[in-house]
Structure formats: structure tokens, C-alpha cells
Motif scaffolding. Structure first.
Motif, PDB file in Angstrom:
ATOM      1  N   TRP A 267       1.125  -1.170  24.172  1.00 31.28           N
ATOM      2  CA  TRP A 267       0.694  -2.031  25.261  1.00 31.28           C
ATOM      3  C   TRP A 267      -0.814  -1.882  25.435  1.00 31.28           C
ATOM      4  CZ3 TRP A 267       5.391  -0.147  24.643  1.00 31.28           C
ATOM      5  CH2 TRP A 267       6.498  -0.929  24.996  1.00 31.28           C
ATOM      6  N   GLN A 268      -1.486  -3.007  25.704  1.00 26.23           N
ATOM      7  CA  GLN A 268      -2.942  -2.992  25.855  1.00 26.23           C
ATOM      8  C   GLN A 268      -3.352  -3.810  27.076  1.00 26.23           C
ATOM      9  OE1 GLN A 268      -4.165  -4.554  21.984  1.00 26.23           O
ATOM     10  NE2 GLN A 268      -4.850  -2.511  21.370  1.00 26.23           N
ATOM     11  N   LEU A 269      -4.502  -3.446  27.642  1.00 27.63           N
ATOM     12  CA  LEU A 269      -5.096  -4.191  28.748  1.00 27.63           C
ATOM     13  C   LEU A 269      -6.348  -4.879  28.228  1.00 27.63           C
ATOM     14  CD1 LEU A 269      -5.108  -4.873  31.815  1.00 27.63           C
ATOM     15  CD2 LEU A 269      -6.573  -2.874  32.130  1.00 27.63           C
ATOM     16  N   ASN A 270      -6.378  -6.215  28.322  1.00 23.45           N
ATOM     17  CA  ASN A 270      -7.480  -7.008  27.801  1.00 23.45           C
ATOM     18  C   ASN A 270      -8.238  -7.693  28.923  1.00 23.45           C
ATOM     19  OD1 ASN A 270      -6.912  -6.638  24.944  1.00 23.45           O
ATOM     20  ND2 ASN A 270      -5.112  -7.907  25.281  1.00 23.45           N
ATOM     21  N   LEU A 271      -9.576  -7.598  28.883  1.00 19.14           N
ATOM     22  CA  LEU A 271     -10.427  -8.356  29.789  1.00 19.14           C
ATOM     23  C   LEU A 271     -10.705  -9.701  29.122  1.00 19.14           C
ATOM     24  CD1 LEU A 271     -13.479  -7.019  31.766  1.00 19.14           C
ATOM     25  CD2 LEU A 271     -13.568  -9.237  30.638  1.00 19.14           C
ATOM     26  N   LEU A 272     -10.434 -10.797  29.849  1.00 20.27           N
ATOM     27  CA  LEU A 272     -10.457 -12.133  29.264  1.00 20.27           C
ATOM     28  C   LEU A 272     -11.807 -12.813  29.455  1.00 20.27           C
ATOM     29  CD1 LEU A 272      -6.934 -13.365  30.407  1.00 20.27           C
ATOM     30  CD2 LEU A 272      -7.569 -12.200  28.275  1.00 20.27           C
ATOM     31  N   ASP A 273     -12.068 -13.769  28.576  1.00 21.48           N
ATOM     32  CA  ASP A 273     -13.265 -14.594  28.677  1.00 21.48           C
ATOM     33  C   ASP A 273     -13.268 -15.333  30.014  1.00 21.48           C
ATOM     34  OD1 ASP A 273     -14.592 -17.463  28.162  1.00 21.48           O
ATOM     35  OD2 ASP A 273     -15.493 -16.016  26.776  1.00 21.48           O
ATOM     36  N   PRO A 274     -14.440 -15.475  30.654  1.00 19.43           N
ATOM     37  CA  PRO A 274     -14.488 -16.081  31.991  1.00 19.43           C
ATOM     38  C   PRO A 274     -14.027 -17.537  32.037  1.00 19.43           C
ATOM     39  CG  PRO A 274     -16.712 -15.721  31.118  1.00 19.43           C
ATOM     40  CD  PRO A 274     -15.779 -14.990  30.222  1.00 19.43           C
ATOM     41  N   ALA A 275     -13.837 -18.181  30.895  1.00 21.11           N
ATOM     42  CA  ALA A 275     -13.357 -19.562  30.920  1.00 21.11           C
ATOM     43  C   ALA A 275     -11.979 -19.676  31.575  1.00 21.11           C
ATOM     44  CB  ALA A 275     -13.316 -20.124  29.501  1.00 21.11           C
ATOM     45  N   ILE A 276     -11.202 -18.597  31.571  1.00 20.02           N
ATOM     46  CA  ILE A 276      -9.858 -18.631  32.155  1.00 20.02           C
ATOM     47  C   ILE A 276      -9.876 -18.458  33.664  1.00 20.02           C
ATOM     48  CG2 ILE A 276      -9.403 -16.149  32.018  1.00 20.02           C
ATOM     49  CD1 ILE A 276      -6.901 -18.926  31.120  1.00 20.02           C
ATOM     50  N   ASP A 277     -11.001 -17.969  34.227  1.00 20.37           N
ATOM     51  CA  ASP A 277     -11.030 -17.609  35.651  1.00 20.37           C
ATOM     52  C   ASP A 277     -10.679 -18.783  36.552  1.00 20.37           C
ATOM     53  OD1 ASP A 277     -11.771 -15.114  34.823  1.00 20.37           O
ATOM     54  OD2 ASP A 277     -13.886 -15.326  35.340  1.00 20.37           O
ATOM     55  N   ALA A 278     -11.313 -19.924  36.325  1.00 17.13           N
ATOM     56  CA  ALA A 278     -11.098 -21.080  37.193  1.00 17.13           C
ATOM     57  C   ALA A 278      -9.710 -21.675  37.028  1.00 17.13           C
ATOM     58  CB  ALA A 278     -12.155 -22.142  36.920  1.00 17.13           C
ATOM     59  N   LEU A 279      -9.024 -21.363  35.924  1.00 19.55           N
ATOM     60  CA  LEU A 279      -7.691 -21.919  35.663  1.00 19.55           C
ATOM     61  C   LEU A 279      -6.584 -21.062  36.242  1.00 19.55           C
ATOM     62  CD1 LEU A 279      -8.229 -22.877  31.897  1.00 19.55           C
ATOM     63  CD2 LEU A 279      -8.512 -24.340  33.908  1.00 19.55           C
ATOM     64  N   TRP A 280      -6.943 -19.942  36.869  1.00 19.51           N
ATOM     65  CA  TRP A 280      -5.934 -18.983  37.339  1.00 19.51           C
ATOM     66  C   TRP A 280      -4.932 -19.602  38.322  1.00 19.51           C
ATOM     67  CZ3 TRP A 280      -5.993 -14.970  34.282  1.00 19.51           C
ATOM     68  CH2 TRP A 280      -5.217 -13.856  34.571  1.00 19.51           C
TER      69      TRP A 280
END
Length: 600
Positions: A170-183
Motif C-alpha cells: 500500500w502506498q500514499l501518493n500526493l496528486l497533481d494539483p489538477a485534481i484539486d478542483a475536481l474533488w
């Protein structure tokens, strides 16, 4: 013939009713199918068992985690799962962030949609479908131009019933900010295809996972630089990845949101940052008064033209109103003068509107710098009942009480002074609310999972004596720390950087400053006074390297600072007055709600 008709009618009615029932069942199956085959939502306190067993072994009462040994980072990097970070400086501020209910949950290929405001953070593979955990943090409370020096993300295990005991990661990934507004409209497809900026250490195996186990992910310097860029955007999003094929292998962390009747443990993003320099005051100057009404009209027309073509001038604060000085008008000497003044006033009213406000807004300063050692006494302000965040301008300063200002009640109602650790910038607070909040916050650990407190205990002697305990908010349990035979223990304060408590005890005969680990080991006396002096009310520096306390070793109560091992002792008090009860301000957040029935 009639019987044949009746039989046909009954047959058609049965067929219609059967079709209607089939439609209802189909609709319910479509609605409930994702929840029926998705992992169960376990309670935070009662494990859920999906497979029937002849007998069920009750789960043992959770025990507090053992005291974690702090690894020593090496230049060769022999501990790859531990981020090597610099020690927080004295002007650092710790931010403890948790996600909102609508920002933490999971999404799966089962139904393609996101599930927020639920107790679970699923990650892995279950009944042929992939599950991702989803967490987003609001960073708007952290100044965008702060410099991050340390960051960790903490998750707490909730359910392991669908976990394979042998394989998977299992891993924890920090995502590209392009996904932030789509949350808010997050789907499985969007989460699955989101670009990964960094993957945090460690990578977890089944041995690392379990109910009530805490998993801590640390940011190394390069990852801190990536996180730093998200401060300006005000958000950061994470995805929890697990196995994506083979047999059922899914783990569930706690989102912290279990409804009103049950508490959970939310994910915690802890940041240590150096804040930008903030001026203590702003000087506002007025625009020069026009020489006559014609000049004023010309300036108004010019300002209007600028506003229409370029934009308005720099706005003033919302709570500021234009100051107007009102002076009495002298009585006209004769009728001609009076007529002239009426005409002039009429022209002014036409060319410039009457000001809306005729008072000035005076902002109350947080503190007032002093030129000497003593402030002028004034009536103190009653503290606010609800704890408020501490202004960041006070972080790193030492606050203390003093009777140096005199007044009607110098001891029972003293002023609160603040000073820098090097003895500079002595000032007096205009409101003691921040001091009281800092005092209350001092007994909690940095992440507020633990709180140290004092309670009567039956130790090695027949007498009941005050001893130190800690309360663990994760397990809702308390445990005794000190076991002195002769003396008492009180005034506990938690280190901001390690699981260590500083406190006061008279076990050696005098009231002295001690330190001890959370598990009761490593008790060490730091001060040793040959006479009947008192050393009381310790408080840690923001980086955990020093302690401030008060002592009467000079005949007066005075403020002293020493290293965490008791060395390099020096005084901040330079008068013959009494100074006492210091607190080294290091957090901006107030302490969490205390647990009922704790002594203090």
C-alpha cells in the motif's frame, strides 16, 4: 365461457403484478448493489465479522502504543523510511490539519463514483473491484509564503477483515494539483487517472497494517519542496493505493467521520513552517487637504478617470473609516460674511458629498512594546470564554505574569508581559486570552493525541499523592507516568518534538524541574538547588531544545531559561519585582476539549 374469461383475467392480472414486482426488485438491486458488495463499514469500537464462525473470540482491550524510539538519521541514509529533516527553529509554527467530511472517503470501479462523509478509507482489491482511498486537505490556514521545514501525514487503521496476511503493498501518493478542483465531483476514473507528483515513504505491507495501528508518512526535503508549491494553491490531495488484482486484499483506514454518536480518528497532516516576517504595526497617512474646493473637484475627477481606466487605488482595511476633524465654526462678523459662508457650503455640498463616517476605527494592538522594564498599569480585560487561535506574531515569544506594573491588585490581577528568548522586545499584552490559551495548550502533545495531567495516586507509600498521568485520545485510556515514593509531581508540559514531559517534583526535598518519558522511563532531575528555593512552571521552546521556568533563587520570583539537559542557565528578569508562570508560545491552535473527570 364465463369461467374461461375469468381465468384469463386472473392470468393477466397475475402477469401484471409479477412484472411490477420484478421492476421494484430490479430497481432496489440497482440502487443497493454497490453497497451490498462493497466492504462493510466497521464501527470504530466493534470489529465487523463477515464470515460466520462457530465462536467469536472477543477482541482484547487496546493498549497504548509503546514509547517509540527516535531513530538517529545517518549521512548514508541507512533508514530509508524516515525523512531526515532539520530541527524546527525557535520561530517555527506547527499546523495540525484534518480533512473535512466531504473531502475524505473512497472510490471504486464497482460503481465508478466517490463516497465521502463515510467512516472508511478503503484501498485495495475486493470481489473483483479496485478501491482507492481519497483525502484532501485545506491549506488556506497556512500562509502561502511560509517556509515548510517538516511534514508528516498520519493514518489510523480501522478494519483488517479483508486483508491478506501474506502479500500486497500500500502506498500514499500526493496528486497533481489538477485534481484539486475536481474533488467535489470526484469519480473513480478521475482518481485512477490522476497524475502522481510524489509517493511518500514508507510502502506498507500487511505486517504494517491493523486495527488501531498508526501509519506515519514522512516528507523528505525534496518532497517538502513539492508540498511547498501547494501552499499557494490552498489545497493538497492524496490517493491511497493498494493491490489491484488477484484475490481479496483490502485494508480500511479511519476517516474520522462516524456520525454524532461515535467518534473517530481523522487523518492528520502536521506541518512545521517558518512564517514570513509580519510588521507589528502599519502607519497610515492621510492625503493632503486640497487648498480649495476647485482643487478638490479636480482631484476627484482625476481619481475617477484613473479608476475607470486602470483600477482603484490600494484599498484600505474593511474596518477603517475616513477620519474627519470637526471644528466649531466662528460666528460671522457681518451679514455679508454669513452669506458668503452659506454660498461656500452650498458649493462644497454639490462638489463633494458629506462624509458618511465621522469617527475613526482604532484597532487594538496585540501587545505594546516598552522602552523600559515597566508598563503603565490599566484595567485588565476579561479573557474570552471560548479559546481563540493564538496570533502568529506571538509564536516563539515567552509570556509571563509580573507585578512590576503595580496598580491596585498587582498580584491578584497582574499584567501579562512577553519577551524574546534573548531578552529583547519586552512588551505587555493588551489581552491575556492568548496567554491563557498557551498555558492550557502546553499539556498536550504537538498532535494533541496525548495530554499530561495530575491526579491523586496510591504509589509506594500509604499516602495518596499527586502523580503524573497521560490520557491517550486514540484509545480513550489513561496511564500513570510517575511513581515517586516521597514526593509529589505537578505542572506537566509536553515536549513539542518528542514523547517527553517536563514537570515539577519535590521528591529530592525542594521543588525542582524534572523530565520523564511518556512510558515512565528516563526520569531526570534538571535543577538542583542547595537551599529551599523553588523552581516551577516549566515550558518547552518550540524546537524542544530549551526550557523556561520561574525560580525564587534570587529572593524574588524571576524567569529563567536553560537547555533541555539543565545546562546554560540564564535569567530574563532584570528588576527587583516578581515575574512568574512563564509559557513559551509555540502553537497557534488551542487545546482540544478536555476529557471529563481528569483532575487538571
Amino acid at each position: 365461457m364465463d369461467q374461461s374469461r375469468n381465468a384469463g383475467a386472473v392470468g393477466w392480472q397475475a402477469l401484471l403484478w409479477g412484472g411490477l414486482i420484478a421492476l421494484i426488485i430490479g430497481g432496489l438491486a440497482y440502487t443497493l448493489w454497490p453497497e451490498a458488495v462493497s466492504p462493510a463499514s466497521p464501527s470504530a469500537s466493534t470489529p465487523v465479522v463477515t464470515l460466520p464462525t462457530p465462536t467469536q473470540t472477543p477482541e482484547p482491550t487496546p493498549k497504548p502504543l509503546p514509547l517509540a524510539a527516535l531513530p538517529t538519521p545517518t549521512a548514508s541514509g541507512s533508514t530509508p523510511n524516515m525523512a531526515v529533516v532539520s530541527k524546527p527553529s525557535a520561530d517555527s509554527v506547527t499546523f495540525t490539519l484534518t480533512p473535512a467530511a466531504e473531502s475524505a472517503g473512497w472510490a471504486s470501479s464497482l460503481d465508478g463514483r466517490s463516497h465521502f462523509n463515510v467512516p472508511n478509507l478503503h484501498a485495495g482489491f475486493f470481489k473483483g473491484h479496485v478501491y482507492y482511498g481519497a483525502i484532501q486537505f485545506d491549506l488556506s490556514t497556512v500562509p502561502s509564503d511560509s517556509i515548510l521545514t517538516y511534514a508528516t501525514l498520519q493514518l489510523t487503521g480501522l478494519d483488517e477483515q479483508n486483508l491478506s496476511a501474506t502479500d500486497g503493498s500500500w502506498q500514499l501518493n500526493l496528486l497533481d494539483p489538477a485534481i484539486d478542483a475536481l474533488w467535489p465531483e470526484l469519480t473513480y476514473e478521475r482518481l485512477h487517472e490522476a497524475a502522481v507528483e510524489i509517493t511518500l515513504s514508507p510502502t506498507l505491507t500487511p505486517a504494517d497494517l491493523g486495527r488501531n495501528k498508526v501509519n506515519l508518512f514522512s516528507f523528505d526535503p525534496a518532497q517538502l519542496a513539492v508540498l511547498q508549491q501547494h501552499l499557494a494553491r490552498g489545497q493538497v490531495s492524496f490517493r491511497l493505493d493498494g493491490p489491484t488484482s488477484a484475490g481479496d486484499n483490502l485494508f480500511t483506514w479511519d476517516s474520522g467521520y462516524h456520525g454524532e454518536d461515535e467518534a473517530g480518528l481523522k487523518p492528520v497532516l502536521q506541518l512545521v513552517a517558518v512564517l514570513p516576517a509580519v510588521p507589528g504595526y502599519v502607519v497610515v497617512t492621510s492625503t493632503p487637504t486640497p487648498e480649495n474646493i476647485i482643487t478638490a473637484a479636480a482631484q476627484a475627477l482625476s481619481a475617477t478617470q484613473i479608476a475607470q481606466t486602470i483600477g482603484t487605488y490600494t484599498p484600505v482595511p474593511t474596518n477603517w473609516v475616513t477620519p474627519v476633524i470637526v471644528t466649531p465654526q466662528p460666528t460671522p462678523a457681518n451679514a455679508a460674511t454669513a452669506a458668503y459662508q452659506v454660498a461656500l457650503a452650498t458649493a462644497e455640498a454639490i462638489l463633494s458629498p458629506t462624509p458618511v463616517s465621522v469617527w475613526t476605527a482604532t484597532a487594538t494592538p496585540i501587545f505594546i512594546l516598552l522602552e523600559g522594564e515597566i508598563a503603565t498599569p490599566w484595567a485588565t480585560v476579561s479573557p474570552t470564554a471560548t479559546p481563540q487561535p493564538i496570533p502568529t506574531v506571538l509564536i516563539g515569544k515567552i509570556a509571563f505574569l509580573s507585578n512590576r506594573s503595580g496598580g491596585d491588585k498587582p498580584l491578584s490581577d497582574p499584567l501579562v508581559y512577553v519577551i524574546d528568548p534573548d531578552g529583547s522586545n519586552l512588551a505587555v499584552l493588551t489581552d491575556r486570552t492568548s496567554y491563557d490559551t498557551a498555558i492550557a495548550r502546553d499539556s498536550y502533545s504537538a498532535d494533541q493525541r496525548f495530554r499530561a495531567f495530575v491526579k491523586d495516586a496510591d504509589v509506594w507509600s500509604p499516602q495518596i499523592k499527586p502523580a503524573l498521568f497521560f490520557y491517550d485520545y486514540l484509545y480513550n485510556a489513561e496511564e500513570q507516568i510517575t511513581l515517586f515514593g516521597a514526593g509529589i509531581a505537578y505542572d506537566p508540559v509536553w515536549s513539542p518534538t518528542r514523547e517527553q514531559i517536563a514537570f515539577v517534583s519535590n521528591d529530592s526535598g525542594n521543588d525542582e524541574i524534572w523530565v520523564i518519558n511518556r512510558d515512565g522511563s528516563g526520569a531526570l532531575q534538571l535543577t538542583r538547588d542547595p537551599y529551599s528555593w523553588w523552581d516551577k512552571r516549566p515550558s518547552w521552546s518550540p524546537d524542544g531544545s530549551q526550557l523556561v521556568f520561574w525560580s525564587n533563587r534570587t529572593g524574588h520570583r524571576q524567569i529563567w531559561v536553560m537547555n533541555a539537559d539543565g545546562s546554560n542557565l540564564y535569567s530574563l528578569s532584570r528588576t527587583g519585582y516578581d515575574d512568574w508562570d512563564p509559557v513559551w508560545i509555540k502553537y497557534s491552535d488551542p487545546g482540544r476539549d478536555p476529557v471529563p473527570n481528569l483532575t487538571k
